[in-house]
Scaffold this motif. Structure first.
Motif, PDB file in Angstrom:
ATOM      1  N   TYR A 291     -30.767 -18.183  71.409  1.00  0.00           N
ATOM      2  CA  TYR A 291     -30.775 -19.133  70.284  1.00  0.00           C
ATOM      3  C   TYR A 291     -29.663 -20.174  70.450  1.00  0.00           C
ATOM      4  O   TYR A 291     -29.875 -21.372  70.240  1.00  0.00           O
ATOM      5  N   CYS A 292     -28.484 -19.723  70.849  1.00  0.00           N
ATOM      6  CA  CYS A 292     -27.342 -20.632  71.020  1.00  0.00           C
ATOM      7  C   CYS A 292     -27.579 -21.640  72.132  1.00  0.00           C
ATOM      8  O   CYS A 292     -27.242 -22.824  71.990  1.00  0.00           O
ATOM      9  N   VAL A 356     -44.069 -18.497  72.841  1.00  0.00           N
ATOM     10  CA  VAL A 356     -43.978 -19.849  72.284  1.00  0.00           C
ATOM     11  C   VAL A 356     -42.710 -20.529  72.793  1.00  0.00           C
ATOM     12  O   VAL A 356     -42.720 -21.708  73.179  1.00  0.00           O
ATOM     13  N   THR A 357     -41.596 -19.790  72.817  1.00  0.00           N
ATOM     14  CA  THR A 357     -40.334 -20.345  73.310  1.00  0.00           C
ATOM     15  C   THR A 357     -40.446 -20.754  74.777  1.00  0.00           C
ATOM     16  O   THR A 357     -39.983 -21.830  75.181  1.00  0.00           O
ATOM     17  N   ARG A 358     -41.074 -19.911  75.574  1.00  0.00           N
ATOM     18  CA  ARG A 358     -41.204 -20.215  77.005  1.00  0.00           C
ATOM     19  C   ARG A 358     -42.066 -21.454  77.241  1.00  0.00           C
ATOM     20  O   ARG A 358     -41.702 -22.338  78.019  1.00  0.00           O
ATOM     21  N   PHE A 359     -43.218 -21.524  76.588  1.00  0.00           N
ATOM     22  CA  PHE A 359     -44.106 -22.669  76.775  1.00  0.00           C
ATOM     23  C   PHE A 359     -43.457 -23.957  76.272  1.00  0.00           C
ATOM     24  O   PHE A 359     -43.567 -25.008  76.910  1.00  0.00           O
ATOM     25  N   ALA A 360     -42.794 -23.863  75.102  1.00  0.00           N
ATOM     26  CA  ALA A 360     -42.151 -25.057  74.537  1.00  0.00           C
ATOM     27  C   ALA A 360     -41.066 -25.583  75.477  1.00  0.00           C
ATOM     28  O   ALA A 360     -40.969 -26.790  75.714  1.00  0.00           O
ATOM     29  N   GLY A 472     -32.106 -21.695  79.092  1.00  0.00           N
ATOM     30  CA  GLY A 472     -32.589 -21.034  77.881  1.00  0.00           C
ATOM     31  C   GLY A 472     -33.887 -20.294  78.106  1.00  0.00           C
ATOM     32  O   GLY A 472     -34.056 -19.143  77.666  1.00  0.00           O
ATOM     33  N   VAL A 473     -34.835 -20.925  78.797  1.00  0.00           N
ATOM     34  CA  VAL A 473     -36.123 -20.277  79.060  1.00  0.00           C
ATOM     35  C   VAL A 473     -35.937 -19.081  79.990  1.00  0.00           C
ATOM     36  O   VAL A 473     -36.552 -18.023  79.796  1.00  0.00           O
TER      37      VAL A 473
END
Length: 487
Positions: A291-292, A356-360, A472-473
């Motif tokens: 998140y950070c 969703v986080t990975r694709f975004a 991040g990913v």
């Protein structure tokens, strides 16, 4: 029949007289239908705390220039970064403290304190007459900005289980839209005596304090929210809670595929979780770190976008006015609103928050690479491509962050939720302290290497943003973001 139904529901739960948290639990058990009122309160409170964070970015370039601290145009970004990071430094130093206070004395007092402090310190920032006053008022604004962590805990407690994803989506959506609408307000309302001379004279307060109007507008909204917050219920229990929580930390993280988050809690496991040190709770700490990193990107992007759009064409920018930047950000905010309300819940249900986080994150990379090339355009093609890119980046950035809020709150029970969100806010604020300062220094440096052979000018700036996204990913995979099999 209705009375018998209510009695049957209440008999299955143990409630304590005079406990505000128990009253909320009773309300949740008895209420049916969509929680529009609770969503509205969460929305306006989170919006009030996010509006002042980035509202200064469209006019910060000109504000620093007015202060006269920058010797050349190329130095403006350097000083702008320190004003931007002072807010995050203040929040980093106090977030855990406010989280502990919220766990001890309740969510509502902290919410009221936060909205009042926004009204006071943001107005004072608008009246800044020099560089150090701007840094000081922003630092105080950050130090008393205790709302986001508290609201994440509050939202997880005020909604029934089936609306938890909606609650966290509301928090992140209001936060993301505030980070876009804030700069839009800053862009449209800054320097009003120059833009709207028929309404504001040069001798008026807004003529003498050219950046006060957007700050006063946000402070007035915070005052209105303060009045409305007097009517929200307290959710903290004033007694020792029974260990009947439905959340278990092994359900928090997923292995890229979506799994149902509903389960029946077991008292023994929840007792162990309650006594567990938050710093040793790896599902919590790993989700906080990811998140950070993503929040670092979000903050750095917000500052870089405004500086890049305001900077002259000769330095690879767009030579945009504050109004132009405000228009782009307002359109992005509208796009983000519709996406988060109508599209994100289905995407999260289909894929789960981790995917969703990975694709975004993956989709953000080519879009950010295109920004230096967009600067070579002009006219309608520039406006069209810039608005499309801005909408997509903001939608993808907020989508990547939203699921992590759900993971954090489910990793702990209520007695630790305020402190857990305080830790998340402290860590995020430390990262976001680096974000504006680093972004300002990086941007200033990039304008000095326009003829470099490798990644000249703004190409280097957006390359660094992409590196942060890649990190991040990457952290959403094993072994960092651990997946524990369902038991």
């Amino acid at each position: 029949m209705a009375e018998e139904y209510k009695e049957a529901l209440l008999e299955n739960h143990k409630y304590h007289d005079g406990c505000p948290g128990c009253k909320v639990e009773q309300m949740k058990q008895l209420r049916r239908g969509y929680p529009y009122l609770e969503l509205s309160f969460v929305w306006i409170i989170v919006l009030s705390t996010s509006l002042p964070i980035s509202s200064l970015y469209p006019f910060l370039y000109y504000m620093i220039d007015d202060f006269g601290v920058a010797k050349t145009e190329k130095d403006i970004g350097f000083y702008a970064g320190f004003v931007g990071c002072s807010f995050m430094l203040g929040r980093a130093l106090t977030s855990v403290f406010w989280g502990i206070v919220a766990d001890r004395y309740g969510r509502k007092p902290i919410i009221l304190l936060g909205t009042i402090s926004i009204a006071i310190f943001n107005a004072l920032f608008g009246l800044s007459v020099n560089f150090w006053m701007a840094i000081g008022t922003r630092f105080l604004l950050g130090s008393f900005n205790c709302l986001l962590g508290t609201m994440k805990a509050y939202a997880s407690e005020i909604f029934r289980d089936e609306y938890q994803a909606t609650a966290m989506s509301a928090v992140s959506t209001a936060w993301g839209i505030g980070l876009i609408i804030g700069p839009a307000l800053g862009g449209f309302l800054a320097q009003p005596a120059d833009k709207y001379p028929n309404v504001f004279s040069q001798e008026s307060i807004f003529g003498r304090f050219r950046y006060a109007l957007p700050c006063f507008t946000i402070s007035a909204f915070a005052l209105l929210v303060t009045v409305l917050c007097c009517f929200i219920p307290e959710t903290l229990h004033n007694h020792k809670q029974d260990s009947t929580s439905h959340d278990e930390s092994y359900e928090i993280l997923e292995d890229g595929s979506h799994e149902s988050t509903a389960s029946t809690g077991k008292a023994g496991k929840n007792d162990r979780k309650a006594s567990q040190s938050l710093l040793k709770n790896w599902p919590l700490m790993s989700s906080i770190f990811v998140y950070c990193v993503l929040c670092l990107h979000d903050t750095a992007y917000s500052e870089i976008f405004a500086l890049w759009a305001n900077s002259p064409r000769k330095y690879g920018g767009l030579s945009y006015s504050t109004n132009d930047v405000g228009t782009v950000l307002a359109i992005s905010g509208l796009g983000l609103f519709f996406f988060q309300v109508f599209v994100y819940p289905f995407a999260e249900k289909l894929l789960g928050p981790v995917l969703v986080t990975r694709f975004a994150g993956a989709l953000m990379i080519p879009i950010q690479m295109s920004y230096p090339f967009i600067a070579d355009m002009s006219g309608l093609s520039l406006s069209l491509m810039l608005n499309c890119a801005s909408i997509l980046i903001n939608v993808l950035s907020v989508s990547a962050i939203t699921g992590l809020l759900i993971l954090q709150n489910r990793a702990v029970d209520q007695s630790q939720r305020g402190a857990a969100n305080g830790i998340a806010m402290t860590a995020m604020s430390l990262f976001k302290t680096v974000g504006p300062a680093g972004a300002g220094i990086l941007f200033s440096w990039s304008e000095r290497r326009l003829n470099a052979a490798f990644l000249p000018g703004s190409h280097m700036v957006f390359f660094v943003l992409n590196v942060i996204v890649v990190v991040g990913v990457a952290l959403t995979f094993k072994p960092f973001l651990i997946t524990t099999a369902r038991r």
